[in-house]
Scaffold this motif. Sequence first.
Motif, PDB file in Angstrom:
ATOM      1  N   LYS A  18     -13.117  16.471  38.688  1.00  0.00           N
ATOM      2  CA  LYS A  18     -12.126  16.114  39.686  1.00  0.00           C
ATOM      3  C   LYS A  18     -11.009  17.146  39.729  1.00  0.00           C
ATOM      4  N   ARG A  19     -10.620  17.602  38.545  1.00  0.00           N
ATOM      5  CA  ARG A  19      -9.527  18.572  38.461  1.00  0.00           C
ATOM      6  C   ARG A  19      -9.913  19.901  39.132  1.00  0.00           C
ATOM      7  N   ASN A  20     -11.127  20.319  38.885  1.00  0.00           N
ATOM      8  CA  ASN A  20     -11.615  21.547  39.510  1.00  0.00           C
ATOM      9  C   ASN A  20     -11.619  21.437  41.026  1.00  0.00           C
ATOM     10  N   MET A  21     -12.029  20.268  41.481  1.00  0.00           N
ATOM     11  CA  MET A  21     -12.078  20.053  42.931  1.00  0.00           C
ATOM     12  C   MET A  21     -10.675  20.147  43.525  1.00  0.00           C
ATOM     13  N   LEU A  22      -9.717  19.513  42.809  1.00  0.00           N
ATOM     14  CA  LEU A  22      -8.332  19.534  43.278  1.00  0.00           C
ATOM     15  C   LEU A  22      -7.784  20.958  43.330  1.00  0.00           C
ATOM     16  N   MET A  23      -8.077  21.708  42.275  1.00  0.00           N
ATOM     17  CA  MET A  23      -7.611  23.091  42.206  1.00  0.00           C
ATOM     18  C   MET A  23      -8.180  23.917  43.360  1.00  0.00           C
ATOM     19  N   ALA A  24      -9.461  23.714  43.623  1.00  0.00           N
ATOM     20  CA  ALA A  24     -10.103  24.472  44.693  1.00  0.00           C
ATOM     21  C   ALA A  24      -9.530  24.088  46.047  1.00  0.00           C
ATOM     22  N   ALA A  25      -9.303  22.776  46.241  1.00  0.00           N
ATOM     23  CA  ALA A  25      -8.728  22.299  47.504  1.00  0.00           C
ATOM     24  C   ALA A  25      -7.324  22.869  47.693  1.00  0.00           C
ATOM     25  N   LEU A  26      -6.551  22.893  46.594  1.00  0.00           N
ATOM     26  CA  LEU A  26      -5.190  23.430  46.640  1.00  0.00           C
ATOM     27  C   LEU A  26      -5.204  24.905  47.035  1.00  0.00           C
ATOM     28  N   ALA A  27      -6.162  25.638  46.481  1.00  0.00           N
ATOM     29  CA  ALA A  27      -6.311  27.056  46.807  1.00  0.00           C
ATOM     30  C   ALA A  27      -6.566  27.235  48.305  1.00  0.00           C
ATOM     31  N   ALA A  28      -7.439  26.381  48.839  1.00  0.00           N
ATOM     32  CA  ALA A  28      -7.775  26.465  50.257  1.00  0.00           C
ATOM     33  C   ALA A  28      -6.551  26.173  51.119  1.00  0.00           C
ATOM     34  N   VAL A  29      -5.781  25.144  50.733  1.00  0.00           N
ATOM     35  CA  VAL A  29      -4.579  24.782  51.491  1.00  0.00           C
ATOM     36  C   VAL A  29      -3.550  25.914  51.456  1.00  0.00           C
ATOM     37  N   MET A  30      -3.395  26.529  50.278  1.00  0.00           N
ATOM     38  CA  MET A  30      -2.435  27.620  50.141  1.00  0.00           C
ATOM     39  C   MET A  30      -2.808  28.806  51.018  1.00  0.00           C
ATOM     40  N   VAL A  31      -4.116  29.077  51.078  1.00  0.00           N
ATOM     41  CA  VAL A  31      -4.573  30.183  51.914  1.00  0.00           C
ATOM     42  C   VAL A  31      -4.293  29.871  53.386  1.00  0.00           C
ATOM     43  N   LEU A  32      -4.593  28.635  53.786  1.00  0.00           N
ATOM     44  CA  LEU A  32      -4.329  28.250  55.175  1.00  0.00           C
ATOM     45  C   LEU A  32      -2.838  28.277  55.497  1.00  0.00           C
ATOM     46  N   ALA A  33      -2.011  27.943  54.481  1.00  0.00           N
ATOM     47  CA  ALA A  33      -0.550  27.895  54.688  1.00  0.00           C
ATOM     48  C   ALA A  33       0.030  29.274  55.004  1.00  0.00           C
ATOM     49  N   LEU A  34      -0.725  30.318  54.670  1.00  0.00           N
ATOM     50  CA  LEU A  34      -0.250  31.678  54.958  1.00  0.00           C
ATOM     51  C   LEU A  34       0.039  31.880  56.442  1.00  0.00           C
ATOM     52  N   SER A  35      -0.698  31.160  57.259  1.00  0.00           N
ATOM     53  CA  SER A  35      -0.535  31.350  58.703  1.00  0.00           C
ATOM     54  C   SER A  35       0.626  30.543  59.269  1.00  0.00           C
ATOM     55  N   VAL A  36       1.216  29.644  58.482  1.00  0.00           N
ATOM     56  CA  VAL A  36       2.253  28.749  59.011  1.00  0.00           C
ATOM     57  C   VAL A  36       3.574  29.453  59.343  1.00  0.00           C
ATOM     58  N   PRO A  37       4.106  30.357  58.494  1.00  0.00           N
ATOM     59  CA  PRO A  37       5.416  30.922  58.786  1.00  0.00           C
ATOM     60  C   PRO A  37       5.562  31.529  60.178  1.00  0.00           C
ATOM     61  N   SER A  38       4.532  32.146  60.693  1.00  0.00           N
ATOM     62  CA  SER A  38       4.643  32.760  62.002  1.00  0.00           C
ATOM     63  C   SER A  38       4.878  31.719  63.094  1.00  0.00           C
ATOM     64  N   ALA A  39       4.381  30.504  62.873  1.00  0.00           N
ATOM     65  CA  ALA A  39       4.560  29.454  63.866  1.00  0.00           C
ATOM     66  C   ALA A  39       6.002  28.952  63.895  1.00  0.00           C
ATOM     67  N   LEU A  40       6.759  29.181  62.822  1.00  0.00           N
ATOM     68  CA  LEU A  40       8.142  28.711  62.760  1.00  0.00           C
ATOM     69  C   LEU A  40       9.134  29.691  63.378  1.00  0.00           C
ATOM     70  N   ALA A  41       8.697  30.880  63.739  1.00  0.00           N
ATOM     71  CA  ALA A  41       9.597  31.866  64.334  1.00  0.00           C
ATOM     72  C   ALA A  41       9.751  31.565  65.823  1.00  0.00           C
ATOM     73  N   TYR A  42      10.972  31.768  66.338  1.00  0.00           N
ATOM     74  CA  TYR A  42      11.212  31.517  67.756  1.00  0.00           C
ATOM     75  C   TYR A  42      11.499  32.830  68.465  1.00  0.00           C
ATOM     76  N   PHE A  43      11.248  32.819  69.762  1.00  0.00           N
ATOM     77  CA  PHE A  43      11.554  34.003  70.568  1.00  0.00           C
ATOM     78  C   PHE A  43      13.063  34.092  70.779  1.00  0.00           C
ATOM     79  N   THR A  44      13.666  35.161  70.317  1.00  0.00           N
ATOM     80  CA  THR A  44      15.098  35.368  70.536  1.00  0.00           C
ATOM     81  C   THR A  44      15.337  36.831  70.891  1.00  0.00           C
ATOM     82  N   THR A  45      16.464  37.084  71.517  1.00  0.00           N
ATOM     83  CA  THR A  45      16.849  38.467  71.811  1.00  0.00           C
ATOM     84  C   THR A  45      18.369  38.532  71.991  1.00  0.00           C
ATOM     85  N   TYR A  46      18.901  39.722  72.060  1.00  0.00           N
ATOM     86  CA  TYR A  46      20.344  39.880  72.277  1.00  0.00           C
ATOM     87  C   TYR A  46      20.596  41.254  72.864  1.00  0.00           C
TER      88      TYR A  46
END
Lengths: 272, 158
Positions: free
Chosen positions: B3-31
């Motif tokens: 079970k622990r191995n499965m959790l670790m592997a799932a966590l790894a997968a989530v962390m990899v997917l999370a890499l793409s999240v920060p770009s979605a939080l950026a907004y279009f701005t200019t000055y």
Amino acid sequence: MSKRNTQKKLPLFTLILAAVAVGLLGFGTIGGARAALEIFSDEYDARIDMKHIGITLNESNSADGSGAAPVSSRNYEVGSETLDGNWVMTGGELLTGLRAEIEATESKNLVLGKTYNEWLSVTNSSQIDEYVRVSVYKYWQKDGKKDTSLDPSLIDLHFLEGKWVINQDESTNERTVLYYTDVVPVGGTTDPLTDTLKITYPTAAKVTQTTEVVNGVTVYTTTYDYDEVQFVIEAQADGVQTHNAVAAIKSAWGKNVSMNGTSIDPASLSHN
Amino acid sequence: MKKRNMLMAALAAVMVLALSVPSALAYFTTYTTAKGTVTLHLSDKTRIVEEVDDSQKKVTIVNEGEVPLRVRALAFAPDAVTVQENYGNNPDWTKADDGYWYYGKILQPGESTSQLIFFLDLTNVELEEINVVVVYEATYNLDNEGEADWSTGGVINE
């Protein structure tokens, strides 16, 4: 019992998950490589529908504010090769029209107390709608250095409210921050935020006085020493996307706003 | 363990997917920014001509500068001296509630005011020397109607 049999085998499911994790990591690397390729690929450029943001500050010195011309801009343009990535910037010097008007007069001097035309507005030069705000700074300088001994309120730049809302908490004698409540559509221009400019003379003016008595008549002569002082007007226009507006404005400008339809509620802009 | 191995592997997968999240939080701005300056040339001059003739103090103000201005005057005298202000009732000068005498016209560059005369009644004065001070103020701060804005301060001459 042989040594081989004492080793524990990893469960098949764990192995599959581990393989997926490695695969995803691998795709992450490939993604970067693909992004690099896309820059050179016409096919991909044509398929990507990127939305770009941009903003332009306009000025006019005509009596009715017509003939406003861009003085500065910053637009995101894919394919442009500038020092700042894809940001294309122009400008920007204000008050050139006013200086030309003064230069055309006989005295070549700004008339103190006279009301001059000074219209400022903002154009959305994006491919997306945006909300805008403008911070205007006014101050005095002497020999190229800021002179804080002269009161900025003597530079009387008249602001027009209505769709523009002045945030009192962010504003001082020197700085005025105005927010535009309405969405500025693509290619659209805001209402003007200023219309006139008047310079009054500093109260603490340095003067030299001479007294001369000739045949019982006393003559006092007063001469200004505070010559060649400059006043400065500086403006910064900011634009932010309208999509997910509350969060975008909070992120970009640090302001908690509430919306009234597509407009920003003025009450949420006037303070804080 | 499984079970622990499965959790670790799932966590790894989530962390990899999370890499793409920060770009979605950026907004279009200019000055964009712009700045402009205008230089003021304040080499302007006012000249006040004060003529004392018998018991009269006659004042004329000349604008030697390059911009129009407004002027006002106020007299101070010892109690023993009675001052008859605006002797001759020159209509160009008007007294306001603040005690100042205001010149009714804008003083254009090169122009002079008409004379403002202070008549000093010295009949009851025993002093050998008296000092009557007349304060004059000039301001360049005029509104569009040409009215003076004295609140921003004038240039004082005594």
